[in-house]
Design a protein around this motif. Structure first.
Motif, PDB file in Angstrom:
ATOM      1  N   GLU A 182       0.800  -1.145   0.017  1.00  0.00           N
ATOM      2  CA  GLU A 182      -0.034   0.118  -0.046  1.00  0.00           C
ATOM      3  C   GLU A 182       0.658   1.279   0.028  1.00  0.00           C
ATOM      4  OE1 GLU A 182      -2.601   1.833   3.559  1.00  0.00           O
ATOM      5  OE2 GLU A 182      -3.713   0.494   2.509  1.00  0.00           O
ATOM      6  N   ALA A 183       1.769   1.408   0.862  1.00  0.00           N
ATOM      7  CA  ALA A 183       2.761   2.353   0.855  1.00  0.00           C
ATOM      8  C   ALA A 183       3.437   2.709  -0.524  1.00  0.00           C
ATOM      9  CB  ALA A 183       3.841   2.042   1.844  1.00  0.00           C
ATOM     10  N   ALA A 184       3.962   1.661  -1.316  1.00  0.00           N
ATOM     11  CA  ALA A 184       4.633   1.674  -2.588  1.00  0.00           C
ATOM     12  C   ALA A 184       3.484   1.861  -3.714  1.00  0.00           C
ATOM     13  CB  ALA A 184       5.465   0.511  -2.688  1.00  0.00           C
ATOM     14  N   HIS A 185       2.185   1.898  -3.470  1.00  0.00           N
ATOM     15  CA  HIS A 185       1.373   1.830  -4.239  1.00  0.00           C
ATOM     16  C   HIS A 185       1.494   0.500  -5.373  1.00  0.00           C
ATOM     17  CE1 HIS A 185       0.113   5.669  -3.235  1.00  0.00           C
ATOM     18  NE2 HIS A 185       1.281   6.243  -3.367  1.00  0.00           N
ATOM     19  N   ALA A 186       1.752  -0.381  -4.676  1.00  0.00           N
ATOM     20  CA  ALA A 186       2.025  -1.648  -5.595  1.00  0.00           C
ATOM     21  C   ALA A 186       0.731  -2.700  -5.412  1.00  0.00           C
ATOM     22  CB  ALA A 186       3.455  -2.489  -5.119  1.00  0.00           C
ATOM     23  N   LYS A 187       0.709  -3.771  -6.353  1.00  0.00           N
ATOM     24  CA  LYS A 187      -0.188  -4.836  -6.220  1.00  0.00           C
ATOM     25  C   LYS A 187       0.445  -5.796  -5.312  1.00  0.00           C
ATOM     26  CE  LYS A 187      -2.735  -7.941  -9.472  1.00  0.00           C
ATOM     27  NZ  LYS A 187      -2.945  -8.451 -10.726  1.00  0.00           N
ATOM     28  N   LEU A 188      -0.554  -6.397  -4.436  1.00  0.00           N
ATOM     29  CA  LEU A 188      -0.143  -7.585  -3.678  1.00  0.00           C
ATOM     30  C   LEU A 188      -0.725  -8.629  -4.104  1.00  0.00           C
ATOM     31  CD1 LEU A 188       1.192  -9.029  -1.123  1.00  0.00           C
ATOM     32  CD2 LEU A 188      -0.818  -8.289   0.102  1.00  0.00           C
ATOM     33  N   SER A 189       0.030  -9.745  -4.407  1.00  0.00           N
ATOM     34  CA  SER A 189      -0.441 -11.143  -4.862  1.00  0.00           C
ATOM     35  C   SER A 189      -0.051 -12.002  -3.913  1.00  0.00           C
ATOM     36  CB  SER A 189      -0.060 -11.642  -6.281  1.00  0.00           C
ATOM     37  OG  SER A 189      -0.443 -10.658  -7.303  1.00  0.00           O
ATOM     38  N   TRP A 190      -0.849 -13.091  -3.544  1.00  0.00           N
ATOM     39  CA  TRP A 190      -0.445 -13.973  -2.864  1.00  0.00           C
ATOM     40  C   TRP A 190      -0.937 -15.292  -2.957  1.00  0.00           C
ATOM     41  CZ3 TRP A 190      -3.563 -16.963   0.772  1.00  0.00           C
ATOM     42  CH2 TRP A 190      -4.786 -16.319   0.904  1.00  0.00           C
ATOM     43  N   GLY A 191      -0.417 -16.570  -2.367  1.00  0.00           N
ATOM     44  CA  GLY A 191      -0.802 -18.063  -2.802  1.00  0.00           C
ATOM     45  C   GLY A 191      -0.537 -18.764  -1.776  1.00  0.00           C
ATOM     46  N   VAL A 192      -0.869 -20.201  -1.661  1.00  0.00           N
ATOM     47  CA  VAL A 192      -0.485 -21.129  -0.904  1.00  0.00           C
ATOM     48  C   VAL A 192       0.679 -21.994  -1.808  1.00  0.00           C
ATOM     49  CG1 VAL A 192      -1.123 -23.170   0.157  1.00  0.00           C
ATOM     50  CG2 VAL A 192      -2.474 -21.400   0.213  1.00  0.00           C
ATOM     51  N   LEU A 193       1.723 -22.159  -1.347  1.00  0.00           N
ATOM     52  CA  LEU A 193       2.818 -22.803  -2.119  1.00  0.00           C
ATOM     53  C   LEU A 193       2.465 -24.074  -2.715  1.00  0.00           C
ATOM     54  CD1 LEU A 193       5.711 -22.592  -2.975  1.00  0.00           C
ATOM     55  CD2 LEU A 193       6.481 -23.570  -0.691  1.00  0.00           C
ATOM     56  N   GLN A 194       1.643 -24.755  -1.753  1.00  0.00           N
ATOM     57  CA  GLN A 194       1.380 -26.339  -2.249  1.00  0.00           C
ATOM     58  C   GLN A 194       0.357 -26.080  -3.325  1.00  0.00           C
ATOM     59  OE1 GLN A 194       2.011 -25.519   0.833  1.00  0.00           O
ATOM     60  NE2 GLN A 194       3.125 -27.088   1.995  1.00  0.00           N
ATOM     61  N   SER A 195      -0.321 -25.253  -3.608  1.00  0.00           N
ATOM     62  CA  SER A 195      -1.572 -25.044  -4.386  1.00  0.00           C
ATOM     63  C   SER A 195      -1.160 -24.604  -5.872  1.00  0.00           C
ATOM     64  CB  SER A 195      -2.594 -24.016  -4.151  1.00  0.00           C
ATOM     65  OG  SER A 195      -3.011 -24.420  -2.910  1.00  0.00           O
ATOM     66  N   SER A 196      -2.002 -24.816  -6.945  1.00  0.00           N
ATOM     67  CA  SER A 196      -1.592 -24.410  -8.414  1.00  0.00           C
ATOM     68  C   SER A 196      -1.366 -22.940  -8.306  1.00  0.00           C
ATOM     69  CB  SER A 196      -2.498 -25.189  -9.312  1.00  0.00           C
ATOM     70  OG  SER A 196      -2.501 -24.509 -10.613  1.00  0.00           O
ATOM     71  N   PRO A 197      -0.620 -22.472  -9.253  1.00  0.00           N
ATOM     72  CA  PRO A 197      -0.468 -21.067  -9.533  1.00  0.00           C
ATOM     73  C   PRO A 197      -1.866 -20.349 -10.009  1.00  0.00           C
ATOM     74  CG  PRO A 197       1.505 -22.054 -10.361  1.00  0.00           C
ATOM     75  CD  PRO A 197       0.574 -23.120 -10.106  1.00  0.00           C
ATOM     76  N   SER A 198      -2.576 -21.223 -10.497  1.00  0.00           N
ATOM     77  CA  SER A 198      -3.792 -20.556 -11.296  1.00  0.00           C
ATOM     78  C   SER A 198      -4.870 -20.402  -9.948  1.00  0.00           C
ATOM     79  CB  SER A 198      -4.750 -21.727 -11.929  1.00  0.00           C
ATOM     80  OG  SER A 198      -4.860 -22.929 -10.993  1.00  0.00           O
ATOM     81  N   PHE A 199      -4.458 -20.576  -8.617  1.00  0.00           N
ATOM     82  CA  PHE A 199      -5.266 -20.254  -7.532  1.00  0.00           C
ATOM     83  C   PHE A 199      -4.532 -19.024  -7.027  1.00  0.00           C
ATOM     84  CE2 PHE A 199      -6.286 -24.616  -7.798  1.00  0.00           C
ATOM     85  CZ  PHE A 199      -7.592 -24.712  -7.943  1.00  0.00           C
ATOM     86  N   VAL A 200      -3.808 -18.151  -7.558  1.00  0.00           N
ATOM     87  CA  VAL A 200      -3.183 -16.966  -6.940  1.00  0.00           C
ATOM     88  C   VAL A 200      -4.223 -15.911  -6.819  1.00  0.00           C
ATOM     89  CG1 VAL A 200      -3.112 -15.828  -9.347  1.00  0.00           C
ATOM     90  CG2 VAL A 200      -1.463 -15.205  -7.465  1.00  0.00           C
ATOM     91  N   LYS A 201      -3.976 -15.184  -5.460  1.00  0.00           N
ATOM     92  CA  LYS A 201      -5.115 -14.168  -4.992  1.00  0.00           C
ATOM     93  C   LYS A 201      -4.529 -13.048  -4.988  1.00  0.00           C
ATOM     94  CE  LYS A 201      -7.097 -17.842  -1.971  1.00  0.00           C
ATOM     95  NZ  LYS A 201      -8.476 -17.785  -2.977  1.00  0.00           N
ATOM     96  N   THR A 202      -5.408 -11.978  -5.081  1.00  0.00           N
ATOM     97  CA  THR A 202      -4.599 -10.593  -4.805  1.00  0.00           C
ATOM     98  C   THR A 202      -5.355  -9.654  -3.539  1.00  0.00           C
ATOM     99  OG1 THR A 202      -6.342  -9.827  -6.408  1.00  0.00           O
ATOM    100  CG2 THR A 202      -4.328 -10.334  -7.361  1.00  0.00           C
ATOM    101  N   GLY A 203      -4.492  -8.760  -3.278  1.00  0.00           N
ATOM    102  CA  GLY A 203      -5.104  -7.662  -2.351  1.00  0.00           C
ATOM    103  C   GLY A 203      -5.165  -8.197  -0.932  1.00  0.00           C
ATOM    104  N   PHE A 204      -5.648  -7.513   0.217  1.00  0.00           N
ATOM    105  CA  PHE A 204      -5.679  -8.061   1.553  1.00  0.00           C
ATOM    106  C   PHE A 204      -7.107  -7.420   2.144  1.00  0.00           C
ATOM    107  CE2 PHE A 204      -5.265  -6.940   5.809  1.00  0.00           C
ATOM    108  CZ  PHE A 204      -4.749  -8.025   6.667  1.00  0.00           C
TER     109      PHE A 204
END
Length: 228
Positions: A136-158
């Motif tokens: 948020e401080a850097a006006h950047a996009k946060l993406s996150w996911g569970v390492l053991q999951s497929s990259p297709s299950f990536v999530k964004t934001g908080f």
């Protein structure tokens, strides 16, 4: 939730998803992790766009952009000109830049394997809050996911729902080299940085130069403790 103490202001928006008592308990973890993680690529101090004229003056710059008033010192008072140069007092025209249209991006991967169940999840929540405030401080996009999951299950934001989704994520399978390789192949090149929040076993995964680690582990003592 009532207002948090002023030292917690940088994380107030993210801590607001928690009850006050829980927010105050998690806040010291968030503060320490934020110091260790640091800002996103020192974003505020590094202009990255193309030059677009001038937008003020600065103490540093090329002498091709030294202000005319400074050159007058060189003609009329050479000693003062040299003194100002030695003391870093010269003034330069500051370049304006056009920032890229795409926002900076950060990817955080959480190891939700058996070694991370229990108290290490507190560290996961604190890290999630720290990364959210950092982006948020850097006006950047946060993406996150569970390492053991497929990259297709990536999530964004908080938000509260995202935090709940993270804490509810769990698997009986430990992370593998293929898990990390899949995420890095899918998103590594597009991200400004990639972080892994996980167990000591996660630290042994390869490609260490392409991600950074926040290690969370439960200490085997009479009192349940977690070390980050």
């Amino acid at each position: 939730m009532s207002a948090l103490p002023s030292p917690l202001k940088p994380w107030a928006a993210q801590l607001a998803i928690l009850q006050r008592e829980l927010a105050l308990a998690v806040a010291p973890w968030v503060q320490r992790l934020s110091l260790g993680i640091g800002p996103l690529s020192d974003a505020e101090s590094r202009p990255t766009g193309a030059p677009d004229g001038y937008d003020g003056v600065a103490r540093k710059g090329s002498y091709e952009r030294l202000l005319t008033t400074e050159w007058l010192y060189a003609d009329e008072a050479p000693d003062e000109f040299l003194r100002r140069a030695a003391q870093g007092e010269h003034l330069f025209s500051r370049l304006a830049v056009r920032e890229p249209h795409h926002a900076r991006q950060c990817l955080v991967l959480f190891d939700s394997g058996p070694a991370q169940l229990g108290t290490p999840r507190i560290a996961h929540l604190a890290a999630f809050i720290a990364f959210a405030a950092r982006c948020e401080a850097a006006h950047a996009k946060l993406s996150w996911g569970v390492l053991q999951s497929s990259p297709s299950f990536v999530k964004t934001g908080f938000d509260k729902e995202q935090a709940q989704a993270l804490l509810k994520s769990r698997t009986t399978r430990e992370a593998t080299e293929l898990d990390l390789a899949g995420w890095l192949t899918a998103f590594g090149a597009a991200m400004d940085d990639v972080w892994l929040v996980g167990s000591p076993a996660s630290c042994a995964l390869p490609s260490a130069a392409r991600y950074q680690l926040v290690e969370a582990s439960e200490l085997q003592t009479e009192v349940r403790r977690v070390e980050v």
